[in-house]
Write an enzyme that holds these catalytic residues in place. Structure first.
Site, PDB file in Angstrom:
ATOM      1  N   SER A 126       0.833  -1.203   0.000  1.00  0.00           N
ATOM      2  CA  SER A 126       0.000   0.000   0.000  1.00  0.00           C
ATOM      3  C   SER A 126       0.866   1.250   0.000  1.00  0.00           C
ATOM      4  O   SER A 126       1.979   1.258   0.542  1.00  0.00           O
ATOM      5  CB  SER A 126      -0.856  -0.021   1.268  1.00  0.00           C
ATOM      6  OG  SER A 126      -1.453   1.237   1.490  1.00  0.00           O
ATOM      7  N   TYR A 151      -1.922  -1.457  10.919  1.00  0.00           N
ATOM      8  CA  TYR A 151      -2.161  -1.927   9.551  1.00  0.00           C
ATOM      9  C   TYR A 151      -0.996  -1.538   8.641  1.00  0.00           C
ATOM     10  O   TYR A 151      -0.417  -2.363   7.943  1.00  0.00           O
ATOM     11  CB  TYR A 151      -3.479  -1.355   8.998  1.00  0.00           C
ATOM     12  CG  TYR A 151      -3.624  -1.564   7.504  1.00  0.00           C
ATOM     13  CD1 TYR A 151      -3.926  -2.817   6.992  1.00  0.00           C
ATOM     14  CD2 TYR A 151      -3.427  -0.515   6.591  1.00  0.00           C
ATOM     15  CE1 TYR A 151      -4.040  -3.029   5.616  1.00  0.00           C
ATOM     16  CE2 TYR A 151      -3.537  -0.709   5.230  1.00  0.00           C
ATOM     17  CZ  TYR A 151      -3.844  -1.969   4.745  1.00  0.00           C
ATOM     18  OH  TYR A 151      -3.930  -2.170   3.389  1.00  0.00           O
ATOM     19  N   LYS A 155       2.175  -3.790   6.538  1.00  0.00           N
ATOM     20  CA  LYS A 155       2.600  -3.732   5.131  1.00  0.00           C
ATOM     21  C   LYS A 155       4.117  -3.500   5.054  1.00  0.00           C
ATOM     22  O   LYS A 155       4.812  -4.106   4.234  1.00  0.00           O
ATOM     23  CB  LYS A 155       1.843  -2.626   4.381  1.00  0.00           C
ATOM     24  CG  LYS A 155       0.358  -2.904   4.222  1.00  0.00           C
ATOM     25  CD  LYS A 155       0.066  -4.171   3.441  1.00  0.00           C
ATOM     26  CE  LYS A 155      -1.405  -4.513   3.354  1.00  0.00           C
ATOM     27  NZ  LYS A 155      -1.691  -5.859   2.831  1.00  0.00           N
TER      28      LYS A 155
HETATM   29  P1  NAD Z   1     -10.943  -7.316   1.013  1.00  0.00           P
HETATM   30  O1  NAD Z   1     -11.171  -7.336   2.482  1.00  0.00           O
HETATM   31  O2  NAD Z   1     -12.084  -7.016   0.130  1.00  0.00           O
HETATM   32  O3  NAD Z   1     -10.300  -8.715   0.555  1.00  0.00           O
HETATM   33  C1  NAD Z   1      -9.486  -9.484   1.385  1.00  0.00           C
HETATM   34  C2  NAD Z   1     -10.013 -10.906   1.377  1.00  0.00           C
HETATM   35  O4  NAD Z   1      -9.171 -11.722   2.184  1.00  0.00           O
HETATM   36  C3  NAD Z   1     -11.441 -11.040   1.936  1.00  0.00           C
HETATM   37  O5  NAD Z   1     -12.234 -11.771   1.033  1.00  0.00           O
HETATM   38  C4  NAD Z   1     -11.235 -11.778   3.247  1.00  0.00           C
HETATM   39  O6  NAD Z   1     -12.341 -12.618   3.551  1.00  0.00           O
HETATM   40  C5  NAD Z   1      -9.971 -12.574   2.975  1.00  0.00           C
HETATM   41  N1  NAD Z   1      -9.182 -12.912   4.175  1.00  0.00           N
HETATM   42  C6  NAD Z   1      -8.796 -12.090   5.176  1.00  0.00           C
HETATM   43  N2  NAD Z   1      -8.089 -12.783   6.094  1.00  0.00           N
HETATM   44  C7  NAD Z   1      -8.027 -14.059   5.656  1.00  0.00           C
HETATM   45  C8  NAD Z   1      -7.442 -15.249   6.165  1.00  0.00           C
HETATM   46  N3  NAD Z   1      -6.828 -15.265   7.341  1.00  0.00           N
HETATM   47  N4  NAD Z   1      -7.537 -16.372   5.445  1.00  0.00           N
HETATM   48  C9  NAD Z   1      -8.198 -16.387   4.272  1.00  0.00           C
HETATM   49  N5  NAD Z   1      -8.790 -15.302   3.732  1.00  0.00           N
HETATM   50  C10 NAD Z   1      -8.705 -14.146   4.432  1.00  0.00           C
HETATM   51  O7  NAD Z   1      -9.742  -6.299   0.753  1.00  0.00           O
HETATM   52  P2  NAD Z   1      -9.203  -5.666  -0.613  1.00  0.00           P
HETATM   53  O8  NAD Z   1      -9.604  -4.248  -0.647  1.00  0.00           O
HETATM   54  O9  NAD Z   1      -9.551  -6.536  -1.759  1.00  0.00           O
HETATM   55  O10 NAD Z   1      -7.643  -5.706  -0.323  1.00  0.00           O
HETATM   56  C11 NAD Z   1      -6.828  -6.763  -0.775  1.00  0.00           C
HETATM   57  C12 NAD Z   1      -5.407  -6.513  -0.316  1.00  0.00           C
HETATM   58  O11 NAD Z   1      -4.966  -5.248  -0.808  1.00  0.00           O
HETATM   59  C13 NAD Z   1      -5.219  -6.458   1.194  1.00  0.00           C
HETATM   60  O12 NAD Z   1      -3.991  -7.056   1.498  1.00  0.00           O
HETATM   61  C14 NAD Z   1      -5.183  -4.986   1.491  1.00  0.00           C
HETATM   62  O13 NAD Z   1      -4.468  -4.708   2.662  1.00  0.00           O
HETATM   63  C15 NAD Z   1      -4.477  -4.460   0.261  1.00  0.00           C
HETATM   64  N6  NAD Z   1      -4.738  -3.035  -0.020  1.00  0.00           N
HETATM   65  C16 NAD Z   1      -6.029  -2.619  -0.176  1.00  0.00           C
HETATM   66  C17 NAD Z   1      -6.291  -1.268  -0.414  1.00  0.00           C
HETATM   67  C18 NAD Z   1      -7.703  -0.756  -0.577  1.00  0.00           C
HETATM   68  O14 NAD Z   1      -7.904   0.449  -0.497  1.00  0.00           O
HETATM   69  N7  NAD Z   1      -8.712  -1.616  -0.819  1.00  0.00           N
HETATM   70  C19 NAD Z   1      -5.225  -0.349  -0.508  1.00  0.00           C
HETATM   71  C20 NAD Z   1      -3.919  -0.822  -0.369  1.00  0.00           C
HETATM   72  C21 NAD Z   1      -3.695  -2.178  -0.123  1.00  0.00           C
HETATM   73  N1  UFG Z   2     -12.892  10.914   3.227  1.00  0.00           N
HETATM   74  C1  UFG Z   2     -13.914  11.809   3.528  1.00  0.00           C
HETATM   75  N2  UFG Z   2     -15.081  11.290   3.980  1.00  0.00           N
HETATM   76  C2  UFG Z   2     -15.292   9.947   4.141  1.00  0.00           C
HETATM   77  C3  UFG Z   2     -14.255   9.059   3.822  1.00  0.00           C
HETATM   78  C4  UFG Z   2     -13.061   9.587   3.368  1.00  0.00           C
HETATM   79  O1  UFG Z   2     -13.760  13.005   3.398  1.00  0.00           O
HETATM   80  O2  UFG Z   2     -16.391   9.558   4.578  1.00  0.00           O
HETATM   81  C5  UFG Z   2     -11.626  11.463   2.722  1.00  0.00           C
HETATM   82  C6  UFG Z   2     -10.452  11.116   3.613  1.00  0.00           C
HETATM   83  O3  UFG Z   2     -10.328  12.055   4.654  1.00  0.00           O
HETATM   84  C7  UFG Z   2      -9.300  11.145   2.604  1.00  0.00           C
HETATM   85  C8  UFG Z   2      -9.950  10.683   1.286  1.00  0.00           C
HETATM   86  O4  UFG Z   2     -11.348  10.873   1.468  1.00  0.00           O
HETATM   87  O5  UFG Z   2      -8.866  12.467   2.456  1.00  0.00           O
HETATM   88  C9  UFG Z   2      -9.674   9.231   0.972  1.00  0.00           C
HETATM   89  O6  UFG Z   2     -10.000   8.458   2.111  1.00  0.00           O
HETATM   90  P1  UFG Z   2     -10.116   6.865   2.077  1.00  0.00           P
HETATM   91  O7  UFG Z   2     -10.463   6.422   3.448  1.00  0.00           O
HETATM   92  O8  UFG Z   2     -10.992   6.440   0.943  1.00  0.00           O
HETATM   93  O9  UFG Z   2      -8.644   6.412   1.686  1.00  0.00           O
HETATM   94  P2  UFG Z   2      -7.283   6.661   2.461  1.00  0.00           P
HETATM   95  O10 UFG Z   2      -6.400   7.365   1.501  1.00  0.00           O
HETATM   96  O11 UFG Z   2      -7.469   7.264   3.769  1.00  0.00           O
HETATM   97  O12 UFG Z   2      -6.859   5.166   2.777  1.00  0.00           O
HETATM   98  C10 UFG Z   2      -6.524   4.271   1.750  1.00  0.00           C
HETATM   99  C11 UFG Z   2      -6.836   2.824   2.148  1.00  0.00           C
HETATM  100  C12 UFG Z   2      -5.966   2.394   3.283  1.00  0.00           C
HETATM  101  C13 UFG Z   2      -4.535   2.676   3.003  1.00  0.00           C
HETATM  102  C14 UFG Z   2      -4.351   4.123   2.635  1.00  0.00           C
HETATM  103  C15 UFG Z   2      -2.958   4.435   2.203  1.00  0.00           C
HETATM  104  O13 UFG Z   2      -8.178   2.687   2.524  1.00  0.00           O
HETATM  105  O14 UFG Z   2      -6.115   0.979   3.427  1.00  0.00           O
HETATM  106  O15 UFG Z   2      -5.193   4.427   1.522  1.00  0.00           O
HETATM  107  O16 UFG Z   2      -2.799   5.803   2.108  1.00  0.00           O
HETATM  108  F1  UFG Z   2      -3.769   2.413   4.099  1.00  0.00           F
END
Ligand code: NAD
Ligand code: UFG
Length: 344
Positions: A126, A151, A155
């Site tokens: 991330s 969290y 990472k």
């Molecule tokens: P998500 O929660 O939708 O998907 C993760 C999946 O992993 C889920 O289906 C959950 O049931 C499964 N899971 C969790 N723990 C498990 C375990 N112990 N065993 C088996 N399955 C398990 O999340 P996502 O948004 O698809 O994110 C995927 C990856 O990308 C994660 O590692 C997350 O940290 C990373 N990531 C996500 C974002 C974002 O904004 N969505 C940003 C940066 C990084």
């Molecule tokens: N925001 C609002 N209102 C809301 C939700 C979000 O104003 O109800 C704003 C936040 O303050 C931020 C922007 O929208 O300025 C984006 O927020 P998100 O929560 O969508 O995303 P973040 O950038 O905070 O977080 C994301 C992922 C995290 C990851 C991070 C890395 O969700 O998992 O990026 O920067 F760690």
């Protein structure tokens, strides 16, 4: 057909990646414990690709079950590891859950990689590892800042674990640092399914437009940015998913990673463009024609002011670049929300 294990493949990014892998003729096996996803996602994937992926319910925290799975699946050629817990706030409240789920699962998988000679590994990292950047856009060699949440720390530690493992084994790993994934598949068969009240901006927007939430709060309009709201790099989840296929192909072709990186590489996955929260809100209203109920409130603790990716490395080395626009992403997110809520 090469068999690829996708952990967390029923989740948001995983499910979209499974579709892209199938499109590129990979045979996919998904493991997921359904802690943050629904079994119905399998049907959504199958409706798109017309090929049901293999699925096994498995909790990757259970070491003996993980070993047993690999004993039965010796022909896996690569792993894309999405499974993790991802709620920043929850990680502050329950750090051990996060360290257990995000680190133990990685370690158990890497131990099986060693045992069975599986040398191709892709990891979901991330942009949170950069913290508040010193300069923008952020390149992969920017300084890693002290994590502001457990969290984020998982990472950073995961990247270290991968790097150390690659340097003493045959493992080749690519860590993909995602910026802000948004949107859904154009068919609205799969999308983001946040549990409870969404923490992320776009699901909160779509749920507000759908009437599930009363109003959106804009967290902070006094930041040193043009309109005072925070800036992020919002990337369409399908563009993000495609990057995993390209990264996997790079590993499988043994075209990398460079020896001097000890078989470990990192890529930013973003659009390279920063958008403010208010820009996203305006763009949603314009693209979908939905008027959003919102109010400007104080800053959210822990938010960085501005982050967006330098995408040169991914563009040049992976030969990947984003193709979809913010408008397409917001429209697809809205189409998905309408489907989930049964709105015409
Ligand atoms: P998500 O929660 O939708 O998907 C993760 C999946 O992993 C889920 O289906 C959950 O049931 C499964 N899971 C969790 N723990 C498990 C375990 N112990 N065993 C088996 N399955 C398990 O999340 P996502 O948004 O698809 O994110 C995927 C990856 O990308 C994660 O590692 C997350 O940290 C990373 N990531 C996500 C974002 C974002 O904004 N969505 C940003 C940066 C990084
Ligand atoms: N925001 C609002 N209102 C809301 C939700 C979000 O104003 O109800 C704003 C936040 O303050 C931020 C922007 O929208 O300025 C984006 O927020 P998100 O929560 O969508 O995303 P973040 O950038 O905070 O977080 C994301 C992922 C995290 C990851 C991070 C890395 O969700 O998992 O990026 O920067 F760690």
């Amino acid at each position: 057909m090469k068999k690829i294990l996708v952990t967390g493949g029923l989740g948001y990014i995983g499910s979209h990646t499974v579709v892209e892998l199938q499109k590129s003729d990979f045979q996919v096996i998904i493991v997921d414990n359904l802690s943050n996803s629904s079994i119905d996602v399998l049907e959504g994937i199958t409706n798109i690709s017309k090929t049901p992926p293999r699925f096994e319910r498995l909790d990757l925290r259970l070491k003996a079950d993980v070993s047993d799975f690999f004993k039965r699946n010796k022909d896996i050629e690569g792993i894309i590891h999405f499974a993790a817990s991802k709620a920043v706030g929850e990680s502050v409240e329950n750090p051990l859950l996060y360290y257990e789920n995000n680190l133990n699962t990685l370690i158990y998988l890497l131990q099986e990689c060693n045992a069975y000679g599986i040398n191709n590994f892709i990891f979901s990292s991330s942009c949170t590892v950069y913290g508040e950047p010193d300069s923008l856009p952020i390149t992969e060699d920017a300084q890693i800042k002290i994590a502001t949440s457990p969290y984020g720390n998982t990472k950073q530690i995961s990247e270290e674990i991968l790097k150390d493992t690659c340097s003493v084994s045959e493992l080749m790993a690519i860590a993909l640092r995602y910026f802000n994934p948004i949107g859904a598949h154009e068919t609205a068969e799969i999308g983001e399914l946040p549990a409870g009240v969404p923490q992320n901006l776009v699901p909160f927007i779509t749920q507000t437009a759908a009437g599930v939430r009363k109003e959106l709060s804009i967290f902070g309009t006094d930041y040193p940015t043009e309109d005072g709201s925070c800036i992020r790099d919002y990337i369409h989840v399908v563009d993000l998913a495609r990057a995993h296929v390209v990264a996997l192909q790079r590993l499988l072709s043994k075209n990398t990673p460079a020896v001097d990186n000890h078989n470990y590489e990192v890529f930013n996955l973003g659009t390279g463009r920063g958008s403010s929260v208010l820009e996203v809100v305006n763009s949603f209203e314009k693209t979908t024609g939905q008027k959003l109920n919102y109010k400007k409130v104080g800053r959210r603790v822990g938010d960085v002011i501005s982050v967006y990716a330098d995408t040169k490395k991914a563009n040049e080395i992976l030969g990947w670049k984003t193709e979809k626009t913010m408008e397409e992403a917001l429209l697809s997110a809205w189409k998905w929300e309408q489907k989930v809520r049964g709105i015409d």
